[in-house]
Design an enzyme around this catalytic site. Structure first.
Site, PDB file in Angstrom:
ATOM      1  N   HIS A  38     -19.290  46.167 -12.319  1.00 47.22           N
ATOM      2  CA  HIS A  38     -19.180  46.704 -13.675  1.00 47.22           C
ATOM      3  C   HIS A  38     -20.302  47.716 -13.923  1.00 47.22           C
ATOM      4  CE1 HIS A  38     -16.456  43.369 -14.302  1.00 47.22           C
ATOM      5  NE2 HIS A  38     -16.282  43.670 -15.584  1.00 47.22           N
ATOM      6  N   GLU A  51     -25.504  40.227 -16.840  1.00 43.83           N
ATOM      7  CA  GLU A  51     -24.476  39.221 -16.565  1.00 43.83           C
ATOM      8  C   GLU A  51     -24.154  39.127 -15.068  1.00 43.83           C
ATOM      9  OE1 GLU A  51     -21.185  40.399 -18.997  1.00 43.83           O
ATOM     10  OE2 GLU A  51     -22.161  39.815 -20.867  1.00 43.83           O
ATOM     11  N   GLN A  56      15.055  19.408 -49.666  1.00 45.08           N
ATOM     12  CA  GLN A  56      14.541  19.811 -48.355  1.00 45.08           C
ATOM     13  C   GLN A  56      14.648  18.675 -47.347  1.00 45.08           C
ATOM     14  OE1 GLN A  56      14.646  23.228 -49.283  1.00 45.08           O
ATOM     15  NE2 GLN A  56      13.367  23.112 -47.469  1.00 45.08           N
ATOM     16  N   THR A  65      11.190  20.533 -41.042  1.00 45.49           N
ATOM     17  CA  THR A  65      10.835  21.115 -42.338  1.00 45.49           C
ATOM     18  C   THR A  65       9.936  20.181 -43.141  1.00 45.49           C
ATOM     19  OG1 THR A  65      12.804  22.482 -42.504  1.00 45.49           O
ATOM     20  CG2 THR A  65      11.780  21.832 -44.558  1.00 45.49           C
ATOM     21  N   GLU A  82       4.305  23.194 -44.700  1.00 48.55           N
ATOM     22  CA  GLU A  82       5.095  24.429 -44.603  1.00 48.55           C
ATOM     23  C   GLU A  82       5.421  25.006 -45.987  1.00 48.55           C
ATOM     24  OE1 GLU A  82       9.420  25.718 -42.662  1.00 48.55           O
ATOM     25  OE2 GLU A  82       8.950  23.612 -43.024  1.00 48.55           O
ATOM     26  N   HIS A  83       6.072  24.218 -46.827  1.00 52.18           N
ATOM     27  CA  HIS A  83       6.430  24.637 -48.187  1.00 52.18           C
ATOM     28  C   HIS A  83       5.588  23.858 -49.189  1.00 52.18           C
ATOM     29  CE1 HIS A  83      10.312  24.811 -45.814  1.00 52.18           C
ATOM     30  NE2 HIS A  83      10.194  26.078 -46.200  1.00 52.18           N
ATOM     31  N   HIS A 127      17.378  18.497 -44.564  1.00 49.18           N
ATOM     32  CA  HIS A 127      17.307  19.253 -43.312  1.00 49.18           C
ATOM     33  C   HIS A 127      17.487  18.340 -42.105  1.00 49.18           C
ATOM     34  CE1 HIS A 127      16.438  23.548 -43.648  1.00 49.18           C
ATOM     35  NE2 HIS A 127      15.842  23.293 -44.793  1.00 49.18           N
ATOM     36  N   ASP A 168      14.004  29.970 -48.876  1.00 52.48           N
ATOM     37  CA  ASP A 168      14.813  29.716 -47.678  1.00 52.48           C
ATOM     38  C   ASP A 168      15.948  30.721 -47.513  1.00 52.48           C
ATOM     39  OD1 ASP A 168      13.419  27.591 -46.681  1.00 52.48           O
ATOM     40  OD2 ASP A 168      14.837  26.055 -47.329  1.00 52.48           O
TER      41      ASP A 168
END
Length: 427
Positions: A412, A407, A250, A228, A318-319, A253, A352
Site C-alpha cells: 500500500h 499498519e 392485523q 406481521t 413493525e406497525h 395475517h 398496507d
C-alpha cells in the site's frame, strides 16, 4: 413500572419452529441449484398443483387477463398506485448525487446508481396481496431499476387476475405464476428459463422469509421479514373498540402475528380484552386472529407516556398505532418502529394498501437498525475520487505512505510513494 397483563409465546418455542423451517428451505434451495427448472416444476406441482407449459406469462396472456378486471378494481388499483408512486418519487428526489472539492485538486463524490435487476415476490394463498405489487415493483421502477420481474403463486389452480393486473400496471418486465421457496430461489439462483436477478424483495410466509435469509449474500434483499407485528399505544382517551379492531385486523395475517397493547389505563386494557373476545365471535377470519392473539398477544400497563415510549422502543414493532391524546409526542421521541400511524383517523390497513407509504417493513426487532422498503433500497450509493493536481497527489502520498507503513502495509505504501517520487519535488 411496566406490568405485563398478558404475554405471548416465549423465545425458545419460536426458535424451535424457525429451525424446522430453515432445514426445509436449505434442502429445497440445493435441489433448485442442482436441478433448475425440473425442481421448480416438481415443487410447483407438489405445493400449488400448478404445472403450465411456461411459468412466465406471455404478453398476450397478460393483456387477456387485464381485460377481465372490473372497472372498480381498475380505479382502486390506480388510486393506490398513484399515491405510492408520488411518495416514492418524492423520496427519490431527496437522494442527491454529490461532488465536492475537499482541497485544491482533490475531488470526491458519490452517485446513486439503481440495482440492475430485481425480483419481487407477491404473496398469494388465502390472502392474495395485490398491494405488494405496488410496494415492490412500482417502487423499484421509480428508483430506476431496468429489469423488474415478479412472481406470485396460483390460487386454487387459477391465475390471480387482479395481482397480475397490478404487477403489469406497476411496470413488471416479466411476470411468473410461481410461489413459495421455488419462486425465491428461482429468481435468485436462476434456472434454464429464469435469468437470475441481483436482488429479491417482498413479504411472504415463514418459508419465503427463510429462503430470503438463506439467499442473502448471493443476492441483495430488502430486509428480513417475519410475521406481521402491530402495536397500539393507548391512554384513557382511547376507544377499546378501535384498539381491538386494529389489533385483530392485523392478527388475521397469520397465527404467529404478534399484537401488543401498551396503555396507561388499566380500564382501557380490561375493556379492550372484552372487546377482542366479542369481535372474535363475529370476525370472518377469527380462526387465524384468535390463535395469533392468544399465542402472541401482549398487554403492557405503564405509568405514563414516557414509560410507554420506553416499552414501545423495546418492542421495536413493525406497525405502531398511536391512539393517545398527544400522538406527536411519539413522532418526536420514538426511534424504533417500521411505520407510525398517528391518531385515530389513520390505521395500519391504510398503510398496507393505499395511502402511499411502503408496507414492507422491519420485524423481529429489526426496526432498531433499519427502516422498511423504499426507493433507496434499490439504489447503490457508490463513491469516486479524482486528483487533478500532481502536486496534491504527491502531498497526499506522503501522508498515505506513512499511515500505510504504520499498519505494516508495504505494498500500500509503495502505491503512495510511487506518486511521491513521480510527482513530488525533484530536489
Amino acid at each position: 413500572m411496566a406490568i405485563y397483563l398478558k404475554q405471548g409465546k416465549v423465545a425458545e418455542d419460536i426458535q424451535k419452529d424457525d429451525a424446522k423451517v430453515a432445514e426445509i428451505v436449505s434442502s429445497t434451495i440445493k435441489k433448485i441449484e442442482n436441478q433448475g427448472d425440473k425442481a421448480i416444476r416438481e415443487l410447483s406441482e407438489k405445493f400449488d398443483n400448478w404445472s403450465p407449459d411456461s411459468f412466465r406469462l406471455t404478453t398476450e396472456q397478460i393483456e387477456e387477463i387485464c381485460s377481465t378486471i372490473p372497472e372498480q378494481t381498475v380505479e382502486d388499483i390506480e388510486f393506490a398506485q398513484n399515491n405510492i408512486r408520488r411518495f416514492a418519487e418524492e423520496q427519490r428526489k431527496s437522494m442527491l448525487d454529490i461532488e465536492v472539492e475537499t482541497m485544491p485538486g482533490v475531488i470526491l463524490g458519490h452517485k446513486n446508481i439503481p440495482v440492475s435487476s430485481v425480483g419481487c415476490y407477491i404473496p398469494g394463498g388465502r390472502y392474495p396481496m395485490v398491494a405488494s405489487a405496488h410496494m415492490s415493483v412500482l417502487t423499484a421502477k421509480v428508483a430506476g431499476v431496468k429489469r423488474v420481474i415478479a412472481c406470485t403463486p396460483p390460487i386454487n389452480g387459477e391465475i390471480p387476475a387482479a395481482t397480475v393486473y397490478a404487477m403489469h400496471k406497476a411496470g413488471a418486465d416479466e411476470i411468473y405464476i410461481l410461489g413459495g421457496i421455488q419462486a425465491m430461489a428461482g429468481m435468485a439462483v436462476g434456472t434454464e428459463t429464469i435469468a437470475p436477478v441481483d436482488m429479491i424483495v417482498g413479504p411472504g410466509n415463514a418459508f419465503v422469509a427463510e429462503a430470503k435469509r438463506q439467499l442473502y449474500g448471493r443476492v441483495g434483499i430488502d430486509l428480513f421479514a417475519g410475521p406481521t407485528e402491530t402495536l397500539v399505544v393507548a391512554d384513557e382517551t382511547s376507544d377499546p373498540d378501535m384498539i381491538a379492531t386494529d389489533l385483530l385486523g392485523q392478527g388475521e395475517h397469520g397465527p404467529t402475528s404478534p399484537g401488543a397493547l401498551i396503555t396507561t389505563s388499566r380500564e382501557i386494557a380490561e375493556e379492550t380484552v372484552k372487546e377482542i373476545e366479542r369481535q372474535l365471535e363475529i370476525l370472518p377470519t377469527a380462526d387465524i386472529a384468535r390463535v395469533s392473539w392468544e399465542d402472541y398477544g401482549q398487554i403492557i400497563l405503564v405509568d405514563d407516556e414516557q414509560e410507554a415510549l420506553i416499552e414501545a422502543d423495546k418492542l421495536a414493532f413493525e406497525h405502531v398505532e398511536i391512539l393517545t391524546k398527544n400522538p406527536d409526542f411519539f413522532l418526536e421521541n420514538m426511534t424504533n418502529y417500521g411505520c407510525l400511524f398517528l391518531g385515530p383517523e389513520t390505521n395500519v390497513a391504510y398503510g398496507d394498501k393505499v395511502i402511499g407509504t411502503n408496507h414492507t417493513l422491519p420485524t423481529k426487532g429489526a426496526a432498531r437498525y433499519t427502516g422498511g422498503l423504499w426507493v433507496g433500497k434499490f439504489l447503490k450509493t457508490v463513491t469516486y475520487q479524482k486528483v487533478t493536481s500532481k502536486e496534491q497527489s504527491a502531498y497526499i502520498g506522503e501522508y498515505a505512505a506513512r499511515l500505510c507503513q504504520l499498519e505494516n502495509f508495504a505494498g500500500h505504501a509503495e502505491q503512495a510513494l510511487l506518486r511521491v517520487r513521480k510527482y513530488g519535488n525533484k530536489e
